[in-house]
Each structure stands twice: as structure tokens, then as C-alpha cells.
Design an enzyme around this catalytic site. Structure first.
Site, PDB file in Angstrom:
ATOM      1  CB  VAL A  11      -0.955  -0.004   1.220  1.00  0.00           C
ATOM      2  CG1 VAL A  11      -1.687   1.327   1.358  1.00  0.00           C
ATOM      3  CG2 VAL A  11      -1.955  -1.148   1.107  1.00  0.00           C
ATOM      4  CG  ASN A 210     -11.935  -5.348   0.894  1.00  0.00           C
ATOM      5  OD1 ASN A 210     -12.115  -4.843  -0.213  1.00  0.00           O
ATOM      6  ND2 ASN A 210     -10.738  -5.431   1.451  1.00  0.00           N
ATOM      7  N   GLY A 255     -15.242 -19.778  -8.647  1.00  0.00           N
ATOM      8  CA  GLY A 255     -13.881 -20.304  -8.586  1.00  0.00           C
ATOM      9  C   GLY A 255     -13.688 -21.160  -7.356  1.00  0.00           C
ATOM     10  CB  CYS A 262      -7.521  -7.535   1.066  1.00  0.00           C
ATOM     11  SG  CYS A 262      -6.057  -6.508   0.948  1.00  0.00           S
TER      12      CYS A 262
HETATM   13  C1  UDX Z   1      -9.316  -6.782  -3.018  1.00  0.00           C
HETATM   14  C2  UDX Z   1     -10.323  -5.699  -3.353  1.00  0.00           C
HETATM   15  O1  UDX Z   1     -10.826  -5.910  -4.673  1.00  0.00           O
HETATM   16  C3  UDX Z   1      -9.660  -4.326  -3.280  1.00  0.00           C
HETATM   17  O2  UDX Z   1     -10.621  -3.309  -3.515  1.00  0.00           O
HETATM   18  C4  UDX Z   1      -9.068  -4.151  -1.868  1.00  0.00           C
HETATM   19  O3  UDX Z   1      -8.423  -2.894  -1.749  1.00  0.00           O
HETATM   20  C5  UDX Z   1      -8.077  -5.260  -1.594  1.00  0.00           C
HETATM   21  O4  UDX Z   1      -8.725  -6.539  -1.718  1.00  0.00           O
HETATM   22  P1  UDX Z   1      -7.354  -8.072  -4.233  1.00  0.00           P
HETATM   23  O5  UDX Z   1      -7.424  -8.931  -3.003  1.00  0.00           O
HETATM   24  O6  UDX Z   1      -6.047  -7.559  -4.695  1.00  0.00           O
HETATM   25  O7  UDX Z   1      -8.323  -6.756  -4.005  1.00  0.00           O
HETATM   26  O8  UDX Z   1      -7.933  -8.916  -5.455  1.00  0.00           O
HETATM   27  P2  UDX Z   1      -9.369  -9.145  -6.118  1.00  0.00           P
HETATM   28  O9  UDX Z   1      -9.220  -8.913  -7.555  1.00  0.00           O
HETATM   29  O10 UDX Z   1     -10.423  -8.412  -5.388  1.00  0.00           O
HETATM   30  O11 UDX Z   1      -9.592 -10.744  -5.883  1.00  0.00           O
HETATM   31  C6  UDX Z   1      -9.659 -11.215  -4.568  1.00  0.00           C
HETATM   32  C7  UDX Z   1      -9.970 -12.721  -4.633  1.00  0.00           C
HETATM   33  O12 UDX Z   1     -11.303 -12.930  -5.118  1.00  0.00           O
HETATM   34  C8  UDX Z   1      -9.038 -13.501  -5.566  1.00  0.00           C
HETATM   35  O13 UDX Z   1      -8.694 -14.742  -4.959  1.00  0.00           O
HETATM   36  C9  UDX Z   1      -9.898 -13.757  -6.802  1.00  0.00           C
HETATM   37  O14 UDX Z   1      -9.548 -14.958  -7.473  1.00  0.00           O
HETATM   38  C10 UDX Z   1     -11.288 -13.873  -6.185  1.00  0.00           C
HETATM   39  N1  UDX Z   1     -12.351 -13.539  -7.131  1.00  0.00           N
HETATM   40  C11 UDX Z   1     -12.458 -12.261  -7.576  1.00  0.00           C
HETATM   41  C12 UDX Z   1     -13.234 -14.529  -7.524  1.00  0.00           C
HETATM   42  O15 UDX Z   1     -13.116 -15.693  -7.138  1.00  0.00           O
HETATM   43  N2  UDX Z   1     -14.246 -14.209  -8.379  1.00  0.00           N
HETATM   44  C13 UDX Z   1     -14.400 -12.933  -8.855  1.00  0.00           C
HETATM   45  O16 UDX Z   1     -15.326 -12.696  -9.632  1.00  0.00           O
HETATM   46  C14 UDX Z   1     -13.481 -11.933  -8.443  1.00  0.00           C
END
Ligand code: UDX
Length: 454
Positions: A11, A210, A255, A262
Site C-alpha cells: 500500500v 471488501n 472459482g 485482504c
Molecule cells: C481486493 C479488493 O478488490 C480491493 O478493492 C481491496 O483494496 C483489496 O482486496 P485483491 O485482493 O487484490 O483486491 O484482489 P481481487 O481482484 O479483489 O480478488 C480477490 C480474490 O477474489 C481472488 O482470490 C480472486 O480470485 C477472487 N475472485 C475475484 C473470484 O473468485 N471471483 C471474482 O469474480 C473476483
């Protein structure tokens, strides 16, 4: 505007470099000797697309610098606290020790009116506690506290920062509001609105955002399981849901469960915050439970596909990171899946374009880590796609046939076309997709050299 960012992790680095790129004068304080040493050599301790160029550009322009000295807060208009707030061992509360240690070190070094901002994700009420601490430590100074949570996705962080859906500022101080409005002014022209609210509300917005995104993911994962029982198709279900403007198509991809640094941490922390406040967040509690169970169940799909035992079976795992575009394997479903398969006696090979080095420390030593998908697929009875890297979408029938001895594909991200691979004789199983009746014929295993001699 002089900005000091305490913390050169994910961050702090992204936010500091982005603030410099919109005109602020930024000093990033990183006290970890290994990290500050790497940063001073221009080597970033994390991978984030485009960050190395952004850092190099702003270092060269003299708008960005690194130091290990907390004295860098002297003379700063705004000091951001961007240190880790990990889930504390066992109970899911956010561990704020790093944050308050940083605040204690910052207090004596301040030399004038300063805005102190939490950029890290912090439990509701943290800003108020910080304000009381600063008033006690430095009654001689006007130190205004604010919360300014980030909404950065790994792999898209710079884009998310420079084109935000919204900027949230939580504070009761007019001085803090105007300083942060001036800092973000270049973005409020192009990005979403800047929202001013109370500190507690800003802190809660981060957790609620989140948790809601995690809820959407767990919801579609359960709908996908239902599709499998009803022989319905989750791909079309997602389209049918997502076209509703009130729902939207994003974060509805089924998935193996969500991972990362996060969603798991923040959903658990929100559960604790709500319990402590006497307003239990039962939906979020369920999201946590459903997601944990899902990761564990994914290995079960592989075991079931082999009739209940994978002992001695050669299984290839493609994808170790929690999502594509990052080298981060924290809370990745692949780690959970591999541990279970190895415990059940499978011989596991794995490949990931970027995650091997981090994954190595979290995997059973018997896991064969490979430098390419082809190498990982050699002699495999089954391949399990866990992370939707682009190169896995391009897997060809010929490549799978040439390397694998079995014909089982378990696609936990639905990135391959089911009918194409089934028509080619593979036993393809996706998530929430109608099952096939095809039980692919397994060719007897021949070492590659014997095949080459044919
Ligand atoms: C997340 C939030 O999106 C972001 O706003 C916050 O600041 C930090 O946490 P991040 O953890 O980097 O970001 O990734 P993200 O793209 O949100 O995916 C998180 C998890 O959800 C991943 O394991 C991804 O595979 C899963 N996911 C995401 C799904 O399984 N299906 C989806 O449709 C989207």
C-alpha cells in the site's frame, strides 16, 4: 504538498509513487533493512505491474525518495500510516501493534501542524484512538487525524489509484479535509468523487466494501454448486444476473474461493468488529465459513474424480497465486489444495508464471515445482487449473495430449472451452458447468522418449 508515507510495503509503495506522480513531494519511510536496501537499489520488494517504472520516473524527477529514518516526518504536511495490520493470530482481530508503534515513533518527530492519515485498513475507532494518543503525546501541536482507506486490487493497483471510483476521507478536522482535498485535486477531475465523512464511517466503508465483494464471490460459488446439481450452466447464469444494473457482472466469476491478503483478513476482522459491537454480522460470518470450506472442498473434487483415492496419482496444479497478475500466494486456494492432495498420497507437480518463489515456502517439500506448464504436465493423470493466468487459457489439446498420460481436466476457473476438450476425448470438469458423460479413455503411460521414438 509534502507527504511522508510510513511503510514501503504494497500500500505504501503504490500510494507514495502515485501521490508523487500527481505532483506531491513524497518520502517513503521503510525501516526494514532488507526492504530499504532493495528500494535504495531501485529494486521493489513487491511485484505490481507498472510500479517499477512509476517509482523510477518519480525518483528521477526528485518527487520521490526512500529513507529508513522516521525523522522524515519533520516538516511534512501529511503523514500517512501505511503499515501492515495483519489478522492477529487465532482470533481474527486486526493486529494494530505496527500501526501504534509507528504513531509513537512519529509523534516526537513532528515539528508543526500535521495531518496524520491511516491508509492501512484499520478497525472502526482506530482513528479516534490515534487522535487521543497524539493529543497526549504532543499537546503542543495541532495534529489532525483522518482515515483515507485504499481500494487497490493487486495487479490493477496503479489504475485503481489514479482512476478511483471514489476517494473516501474520514475526519472531523477542516484542516485535514482541505489538505487532503488539495492532495487529491488532480484526481478529482478524472476519477470519481471525493466523499467527506466521519473517521468511523470511512473506516467502516473499507471493511463493508471488501466484505460485500467477498459476499458476491461466495454467492456465485454457491450458485455454481447448485448449477452442477441441476445440470444448469453458471456461465449463462452469471450473464443473466449481471445484466441487471442493480447487480452488475463484476465479482461474479465462480472459482475455488477467494484468497489474497485482504478479503480473508478483512472479512474476519469485520466479523470480530461486529461481534464486539453487539451487532453480529452473520452474513459475513457465513461468507468466511463458506469460503474456507470451499477451498478445502476443491481437493475433494480431484479425489472424487479418481473414485475416492489419489494415492500414487500424478496430479498437475496450474496456478499457485491467489489471482493472476501477481506473485502473491497468500491465502491462495492452490496451497490448500496441494497440501490435501499430498496428504492423500498424490504425486503433485505445480507451475505458476510468477508465484513459485513465494509458494515454495508454503508447500510440502515433496511438491515438484516446475519452470513451465509443459514440464509440470509431463506424465500427469490429471491437471487442475486453479489460477486463471492467460497462458493457461491458451493450453492446447496437442500440448495436453503430448505431455499427459491421463485425460482428466479439472478447471476451477472455467477458462477452457468444455465442449472443445470433451470432443477431443478429455474428461473435462468445470465449476457450475453441466457435467459430461464422457469418461475419457486413459492411454497407457509411455515415457516421452518412447513416444518420440514412435
Ligand atoms: C481486493 C479488493 O478488490 C480491493 O478493492 C481491496 O483494496 C483489496 O482486496 P485483491 O485482493 O487484490 O483486491 O484482489 P481481487 O481482484 O479483489 O480478488 C480477490 C480474490 O477474489 C481472488 O482470490 C480472486 O480470485 C477472487 N475472485 C475475484 C473470484 O473468485 N471471483 C471474482 O469474480 C473476483
Amino acid at each position: 504538498m509534502r507527504v511522508t508515507m510510513i511503510g514501503g510495503g504494497y500500500v505504501g509503495l503504490v500510494s507514495g509513487a502515485c501521490f508523487a506522480s500527481i505532483g506531491a513531494d513524497v518520502t517513503i519511510v521503510e525501516t526494514d533493512p532488507a526492504r530499504i536496501g532493495a528500494l535504495r537499489k531501485g529494486m521493489l520488494p513487491i511485484y505490481e505491474a507498472g510500479l517499477d517504472d512509476l517509482v523510477a520516473e518519480n525518483l528521477a524527477a526528485g518527487r520521490l525518495r526512500f529513507t529508513d529514518s522516521i525523522q522524515a516526518v519533520a516538516g511534512a504536511n501529511i503523514v500517512f500510516l501505511a503499515v501492515g495490520t495483519p489478522a492477529s493470530r487465532g482470533d481474527g482481530h486486526a493486529d494494530l501493534s505496527y500501526l501504534f508503534d509507528a504513531a509513537e515513533q512519529v509523534a516526537p518527530c513532528l515539528t508543526g501542524p500535521t495531518v496524520l492519515v491511516t491508509k492501512s485498513t484499520v478497525p472502526v475507532g482506530t482513528g479516534r484512538r490515534l487522535g487521543a494518543l497524539m493529543a497526549e503525546r504532543r499537546p503542543d501541536l495541532c495534529i489532525c487525524v483522518a482515515a483515507n482507506p485504499e481500494f487497490l486490487r493487486e495487479g490493477n493497483a496503479i489504475e485503481d489509484f489514479l482512476h478511483p471510483d471514489r476517494i473516501i476521507i474520514g475526519t472531523s478536522s477542516e484542516a485535514a479535509r482541505s489538505a487532503l482535498a488539495a492532495l487529491y485535486e488532480p484526481l478529482t477531475h478524472t476519477g470519481g468523487p471525493l466523499i467527506n465523512t466521519q473517521v468511523e464511517t470511512a473506516e467502516l466503508i473499507k471493511y463493508a466494501a471488501n466484505a460485500f465483494l467477498a459476499l458476491k464471490i461466495s454467492f456465485i460459488n454457491e450458485i455454481a454448486d447448485l448449477c452442477e446439481k441441476l445440470d444448469a450452466n453458471v456461465d449463462d447464469t452469471v450473464i443473466g444476473l449481471g445484466l441487471d444494473r442493480r447487480i452488475g457482472p463484476r465479482f461474479l466469476q465462480p472459482g475455488p474461493g477467494f484468497g489474497g491478503s485482504c478479503f480473508p483478513k478483512d472479512t474476519q476482522a469485520l466479523v470480530r468488529i461486529a461481534q464486539d459491537a453487539g451487532a453480529p454480522a452473520r452474513l459475513v460470518e457465513t461468507v468466511v465459513a463458506v469460503n474456507d470450506a470451499r477451498k478445502a472442498a476443491m481437493a475433494g473434487r480431484v479425489i472424487t474424480a479418481f473414485g475416492g483415492s489419489v494415492r500414487g496419482r500424478r496430479i498437475t496444479i496450474l496456478g499457485l497465486t491467489f489471482k493472476p497478475g501477481t506473485d502473491d500466494v497468500r491465502e491462495s486456494p492452490a496451497i490448500t489444495i496441494i497440501h490435501r492432495l499430498v496428504e492423500e498420497g498424490a504425486i503433485v507437480s505445480a507451475y505458476d508464471p510468477m508465484g513459485i518463489n513465494h509458494a515454495r515456502f508454503q508447500l510440502p517439500s515433496r511438491t515438484r515445482l516446475c519452470e513451465s506448464a509443459g514440464a509440470a504436465l509431463e506424465g500427469a493423470d490429471a491437471v487442475v487449473i486453479v489460477t486463471e493466468w492467460t497462458e493457461f487459457r491458451a493450453l492446447s489439446i496437442a500440448e495436453l495430449r503430448a505431455n499427459m498420460r491421463g485425460r482428466l481436466i479439472i478447471d476451477l476457473r472455467n477458462i477452457l472451452d468444455a465442449e472443445t476438450f470433451r470432443a477431443a476425448g478429455f474428461n473435462y470438469r468445470g465449476i457450475g458447468r453441466p457435467s459430461s458423460v464422457c469418461e475419457a479413455q486413459e492411454e497407457p503411460y509411455m515415457p516421452l522418449r518412447a513416444r518420440a521414438a514412435q
